[in-house]
Design a protein around this motif. Structure first.
Motif, PDB file in Angstrom:
ATOM      1  N   ASN A 146      51.621  48.761  15.004  1.00 42.25           N
ATOM      2  CA  ASN A 146      51.499  47.874  16.158  1.00 42.25           C
ATOM      3  C   ASN A 146      50.100  47.286  16.293  1.00 42.25           C
ATOM      4  OD1 ASN A 146      54.255  48.428  17.073  1.00 42.25           O
ATOM      5  ND2 ASN A 146      53.460  50.458  17.556  1.00 42.25           N
ATOM      6  N   LEU A 147      49.078  48.115  16.123  1.00 42.33           N
ATOM      7  CA  LEU A 147      47.706  47.628  16.235  1.00 42.33           C
ATOM      8  C   LEU A 147      47.382  46.613  15.146  1.00 42.33           C
ATOM      9  CD1 LEU A 147      45.789  50.939  17.081  1.00 42.33           C
ATOM     10  CD2 LEU A 147      46.465  49.118  18.658  1.00 42.33           C
ATOM     11  N   SER A 148      47.897  46.839  13.946  1.00 42.49           N
ATOM     12  CA  SER A 148      47.600  45.931  12.832  1.00 42.49           C
ATOM     13  C   SER A 148      48.512  44.714  12.826  1.00 42.49           C
ATOM     14  CB  SER A 148      47.732  46.671  11.498  1.00 42.49           C
ATOM     15  OG  SER A 148      49.066  47.125  11.303  1.00 42.49           O
ATOM     16  N   GLY A 149      49.561  44.742  13.662  1.00 42.34           N
ATOM     17  CA  GLY A 149      50.521  43.648  13.662  1.00 42.34           C
ATOM     18  C   GLY A 149      50.138  42.452  14.508  1.00 42.34           C
ATOM     19  N   VAL A 150      49.094  42.582  15.342  1.00 41.06           N
ATOM     20  CA  VAL A 150      48.698  41.462  16.195  1.00 41.06           C
ATOM     21  C   VAL A 150      47.829  40.489  15.396  1.00 41.06           C
ATOM     22  CG1 VAL A 150      48.772  42.952  18.229  1.00 41.06           C
ATOM     23  CG2 VAL A 150      46.597  42.562  17.081  1.00 41.06           C
ATOM     24  N   ASN A 151      47.680  39.292  15.907  1.00 40.29           N
ATOM     25  CA  ASN A 151      46.893  38.265  15.235  1.00 40.29           C
ATOM     26  C   ASN A 151      45.476  38.760  14.958  1.00 40.29           C
ATOM     27  OD1 ASN A 151      45.049  35.779  15.128  1.00 40.29           O
ATOM     28  ND2 ASN A 151      47.073  34.853  15.044  1.00 40.29           N
ATOM     29  N   ALA A 152      45.015  38.573  13.725  1.00 40.95           N
ATOM     30  CA  ALA A 152      43.716  39.102  13.309  1.00 40.95           C
ATOM     31  C   ALA A 152      42.556  38.544  14.124  1.00 40.95           C
ATOM     32  CB  ALA A 152      43.487  38.819  11.828  1.00 40.95           C
ATOM     33  N   LEU A 153      42.731  37.375  14.737  1.00 38.29           N
ATOM     34  CA  LEU A 153      41.647  36.765  15.494  1.00 38.29           C
ATOM     35  C   LEU A 153      41.231  37.624  16.689  1.00 38.29           C
ATOM     36  CD1 LEU A 153      39.805  34.316  15.496  1.00 38.29           C
ATOM     37  CD2 LEU A 153      41.497  33.091  16.873  1.00 38.29           C
ATOM     38  N   TYR A 154      42.177  38.419  17.239  1.00 40.83           N
ATOM     39  CA  TYR A 154      41.822  39.318  18.337  1.00 40.83           C
ATOM     40  C   TYR A 154      40.699  40.260  17.913  1.00 40.83           C
ATOM     41  CZ  TYR A 154      45.904  37.956  21.091  1.00 40.83           C
ATOM     42  OH  TYR A 154      46.803  37.251  21.839  1.00 40.83           O
ATOM     43  N   TYR A 155      40.742  40.713  16.678  1.00 43.06           N
ATOM     44  CA  TYR A 155      39.735  41.640  16.181  1.00 43.06           C
ATOM     45  C   TYR A 155      38.502  40.915  15.654  1.00 43.06           C
ATOM     46  CZ  TYR A 155      43.715  44.784  16.572  1.00 43.06           C
ATOM     47  OH  TYR A 155      44.781  45.492  17.058  1.00 43.06           O
ATOM     48  N   GLU A 156      38.704  39.747  15.032  1.00 48.20           N
ATOM     49  CA  GLU A 156      37.559  38.962  14.579  1.00 48.20           C
ATOM     50  C   GLU A 156      36.635  38.644  15.744  1.00 48.20           C
ATOM     51  OE1 GLU A 156      36.548  37.963  11.547  1.00 48.20           O
ATOM     52  OE2 GLU A 156      38.172  39.165  10.681  1.00 48.20           O
ATOM     53  N   ASN A 157      37.222  38.406  16.922  1.00 50.14           N
ATOM     54  CA  ASN A 157      36.444  38.043  18.100  1.00 50.14           C
ATOM     55  C   ASN A 157      35.666  39.205  18.698  1.00 50.14           C
ATOM     56  OD1 ASN A 157      37.354  35.449  17.891  1.00 50.14           O
ATOM     57  ND2 ASN A 157      38.759  35.535  19.611  1.00 50.14           N
ATOM     58  N   LEU A 158      35.836  40.393  18.137  1.00 44.40           N
ATOM     59  CA  LEU A 158      35.130  41.562  18.666  1.00 44.40           C
ATOM     60  C   LEU A 158      34.146  42.177  17.666  1.00 44.40           C
ATOM     61  CD1 LEU A 158      37.926  43.490  20.611  1.00 44.40           C
ATOM     62  CD2 LEU A 158      35.868  42.481  21.566  1.00 44.40           C
ATOM     63  N   VAL A 179      31.023  43.182  15.409  1.00 47.81           N
ATOM     64  CA  VAL A 179      29.569  43.234  15.562  1.00 47.81           C
ATOM     65  C   VAL A 179      28.979  43.404  14.171  1.00 47.81           C
ATOM     66  CG1 VAL A 179      27.614  44.517  16.514  1.00 47.81           C
ATOM     67  CG2 VAL A 179      29.720  44.255  17.854  1.00 47.81           C
ATOM     68  N   ASP A 180      28.137  42.471  13.772  1.00 52.80           N
ATOM     69  CA  ASP A 180      27.558  42.492  12.439  1.00 52.80           C
ATOM     70  C   ASP A 180      28.641  42.593  11.370  1.00 52.80           C
ATOM     71  OD1 ASP A 180      25.025  42.389  13.608  1.00 52.80           O
ATOM     72  OD2 ASP A 180      24.906  44.578  13.741  1.00 52.80           O
ATOM     73  N   GLY A 181      29.759  41.920  11.621  1.00 55.36           N
ATOM     74  CA  GLY A 181      30.846  41.862  10.647  1.00 55.36           C
ATOM     75  C   GLY A 181      31.771  43.060  10.629  1.00 55.36           C
ATOM     76  N   LYS A 182      31.547  44.036  11.515  1.00 56.25           N
ATOM     77  CA  LYS A 182      32.383  45.241  11.538  1.00 56.25           C
ATOM     78  C   LYS A 182      33.077  45.385  12.891  1.00 56.25           C
ATOM     79  CE  LYS A 182      29.556  47.784   8.192  1.00 56.25           C
ATOM     80  NZ  LYS A 182      28.779  49.026   7.931  1.00 56.25           N
ATOM     81  N   LEU A 183      34.239  46.042  12.877  1.00 59.81           N
ATOM     82  CA  LEU A 183      35.022  46.224  14.094  1.00 59.81           C
ATOM     83  C   LEU A 183      34.871  47.642  14.630  1.00 59.81           C
ATOM     84  CD1 LEU A 183      37.151  44.998  16.043  1.00 59.81           C
ATOM     85  CD2 LEU A 183      38.900  46.010  14.566  1.00 59.81           C
ATOM     86  N   TYR A 184      34.445  47.728  15.894  1.00 62.46           N
ATOM     87  CA  TYR A 184      34.250  49.021  16.541  1.00 62.46           C
ATOM     88  C   TYR A 184      35.161  49.211  17.754  1.00 62.46           C
ATOM     89  CZ  TYR A 184      29.881  49.032  13.863  1.00 62.46           C
ATOM     90  OH  TYR A 184      28.946  49.000  12.851  1.00 62.46           O
ATOM     91  N   SER A 185      35.971  48.229  18.082  1.00 60.12           N
ATOM     92  CA  SER A 185      36.681  48.297  19.363  1.00 60.12           C
ATOM     93  C   SER A 185      38.089  47.740  19.299  1.00 60.12           C
ATOM     94  CB  SER A 185      35.879  47.547  20.435  1.00 60.12           C
ATOM     95  OG  SER A 185      35.585  46.234  20.005  1.00 60.12           O
ATOM     96  N   LEU A 186      38.920  48.220  20.236  1.00 57.01           N
ATOM     97  CA  LEU A 186      40.274  47.715  20.441  1.00 57.01           C
ATOM     98  C   LEU A 186      40.275  46.864  21.702  1.00 57.01           C
ATOM     99  CD1 LEU A 186      42.611  50.801  19.820  1.00 57.01           C
ATOM    100  CD2 LEU A 186      42.262  48.827  18.325  1.00 57.01           C
ATOM    101  N   PRO A 187      40.830  45.660  21.629  1.00 60.63           N
ATOM    102  CA  PRO A 187      40.800  44.795  22.807  1.00 60.63           C
ATOM    103  C   PRO A 187      41.876  45.114  23.831  1.00 60.63           C
ATOM    104  CG  PRO A 187      41.864  43.662  20.991  1.00 60.63           C
ATOM    105  CD  PRO A 187      41.402  44.989  20.451  1.00 60.63           C
ATOM    106  N   LEU A 188      41.586  44.784  25.069  1.00 56.19           N
ATOM    107  CA  LEU A 188      42.607  44.707  26.102  1.00 56.19           C
ATOM    108  C   LEU A 188      43.127  43.269  25.974  1.00 56.19           C
ATOM    109  CD1 LEU A 188      43.651  46.631  28.328  1.00 56.19           C
ATOM    110  CD2 LEU A 188      42.189  45.417  29.920  1.00 56.19           C
TER     111      LEU A 188
END
Length: 502
Positions: free
Chosen positions: A125-137, A139-148
């Motif tokens: 489910n987490l990986s199934g959402v549009n990748a832009l949700y994670y790209e927008n979060l 930091v220095d090219g790495k993902l540290y967070s899950l969006p609301l």
């Protein structure tokens, strides 16, 4: 990065006790060694009356996710201070829901939180959402967070269909279309009251917000080919207002202002006042709203104009549908290394969040409990029974945990034709959103002088539109912005962009 951009409430989510995988056949395959309930302590801002401990909604979440939840509702005014104290003392919960500011950015860059990007592929489910949700979060090219999660492409043209039909108008595409539409509505007295009091659009002072991708000038310019706040030209990061499509959009507003085809007080009008003009039936296109709210715009209009007809259309331009991507979240969860001691523990936490996006939980968080908050229609859709009760008992959880209100996996909501059309615009927009390339980039100069630089350019835009400066004067203001730190911001963003592309 997005953390610089968000202004919203802060909440936190804590997980204590021995963390285990979520039980049930639909659980993530990760971390299912035993069925010990996952104890989750969640602290979140309290707005209005807090749900009672052990509420039906809370119990339903606990049962489905095999967890024990302890919700602590904290007055929102005290939340940011509490967050800062917890970060400073390094005594943080296991899952921490926070929002955007310098403290958060510094904490992430200092290594306090786990990187989660490489792990998401293991969660359906987490990986199934549009990748832009994670790209927008990132930091220095790495993902540290899950969006609301919040919708990314919300722009739409909400308009008076009855006026358009009567005057032979179509929704605008080129800037000339916008001009002709404004002129026709202003001069043809579509409400037939014999007065010169109708507007094609009614602007308010947020029309050129330097941060919000939802500002009208950005939406208009992006539809014409401009970048979304920051774009790439000639291999360099460039500001939207330095591009030709944006300048041409400003020139349109200048012409409309000079010919008195838009409200002359736009630079001081509050958003609520612009809303009131629409509600009173004086405006042809509502610019300060989102596509999903078209039906609400219809309801508001009908109080003053019972026969008024509202419709919704996508923003279109020379290249078709093109809209600015919005950040796509209302806060995000990070996972402190001080409290989450191992990657195995981190995976168990991610498993809990993964479960919340499954159909049963999505329905619970966005519709409530069947029979109490909603009923199921003959065609298998949800219809709210009592929104007041839903807002008291369900909305606090919906606003504090990940979910998609309409576009998620939960029971579809019964929608009117106009509501459904608005949500379709949002869904279609997602294929054509224009990202802000600097959204996740860092600039020391912008951190230090961003507010001053933004004010300088916003004031210059308003002066140009109102005719207080000419094109040469506008260019002089842009040069002033560049010398005051703008060139350094561009240099730093461009270096970040090059680094991320390697």
């Amino acid at each position: 990065m997005v953390i610089k951009r968000f202004i919203t409430v802060v909440s936190l989510l804590t997980t204590v006790s021995a963390l285990t995988g979520c039980a049930g056949e639909k659980s993530s395959p990760i971390a299912q060694q035993d069925n010990t309930p996952l104890t989750v302590t969640i602290a979140t801002p309290q707005i209005g009356e807090a749900p009672k401990k052990g509420s039906e909604v809370e119990q339903a979440i606990e049962k489905y996710t095999n967890s024990k939840i302890d919700m602590q509702w904290i007055p929102s005014a005290a939340f940011e201070d509490k967050k800062n104290i917890m970060i400073a003392s390094n005594e943080m919960p296991k899952a921490f829901k926070i929002t955007s500011n310098a403290t958060t950015l510094s904490a992430i860059q200092s290594g306090l939180f786990w990187e989660i990007g490489p792990l998401l592929k293991d969660y359906k489910n987490l990986s199934g959402v549009n990748a832009l949700y994670y790209e927008n979060l990132k930091v220095d090219g790495k993902l540290y967070s899950l969006p609301l999660y919040r919708d990314i492409g919300r722009a739409g043209i909400t308009y008076r269909k009855d006026w358009f039909d009567e005057l032979g108008l179509k929704t605008p595409v080129a800037l000339d279309d916008w001009y002709n539409l404004m002129k026709t509505i202003a001069e043809k007295d579509p409400d037939k009251n014999g007065q010169n009091d109708s507007y094609g659009i009614f602007l308010d002072k947020s029309y050129n917000d330097p941060v919000a991708s939802s500002s009208f000038l950005t939406r208009l310019a992006v539809s014409q080919g401009a970048p979304n706040k920051w774009g790439i030209e000639g291999g360099k990061v460039t500001a939207e207002f330095m591009t030709k499509p944006y300048f041409e959009s400003m020139k349109l507003l200048r012409r409309l202002y000079q010919e008195k085809l838009i409200n002359q007080d736009f630079s001081v009008v509050q958003t609520a006042d612009a809303d009131n003009k629409w509600n009173a039936g004086k405006v042809g296109i509502r610019v300060n709203t989102v596509a999903s709210a078209a039906a609400t715009s219809q309801d508001n209009l009908k109080k003053a104009v019972p026969n008024g007809v509202v419709d919704i259309a996508p923003y279109m331009g020379p290249s078709g549908n093109r809209v600015p991507a919005e950040p796509g979240n209302n806060g995000f969860f990070v996972f402190p290394k001080s409290s989450v001691k191992s990657e195995a523990e981190l995976k168990r936490l991610l498993g809990f969040f993964d479960k919340l996006l499954e159909p049963e939980m999505s329905t619970l968080l966005t519709r409530g409990i069947e029979g109490k908050h909603f009923t199921k229609t003959a065609d298998g859709k949800a219809e709210f029974k009592d929104l007041t009760q839903f807002n008291l008992e369900v909305k606090p959880y919906r606003d504090s945990l990940p979910s998609f209100e309409v576009t998620g996996t939960g029971l579809p909501l019964k929608l009117s034709d106009l509501q459904a059309k608005g949500w379709k615009v949002i869904a279609d927009n997602l294929k054509n959103v224009v990202p802000n390339v600097a959204l996740t980039m860092n600039s020391k100069m912008y951190s230090e002088k961003g507010g001053e630089l933004d004010t300088l350019i916003r004031d210059a835009q308003t002066k140009f539109i109102m005719g207080k400066i000419d094109e040469a004067g506008w260019q002089a203001e842009v040069d002033k912005w560049r010398k005051a730190g703008g060139d350094k911001v561009i240099e730093e963003y461009t270096a970040e962009y090059a680094k991320q592309k390697k």
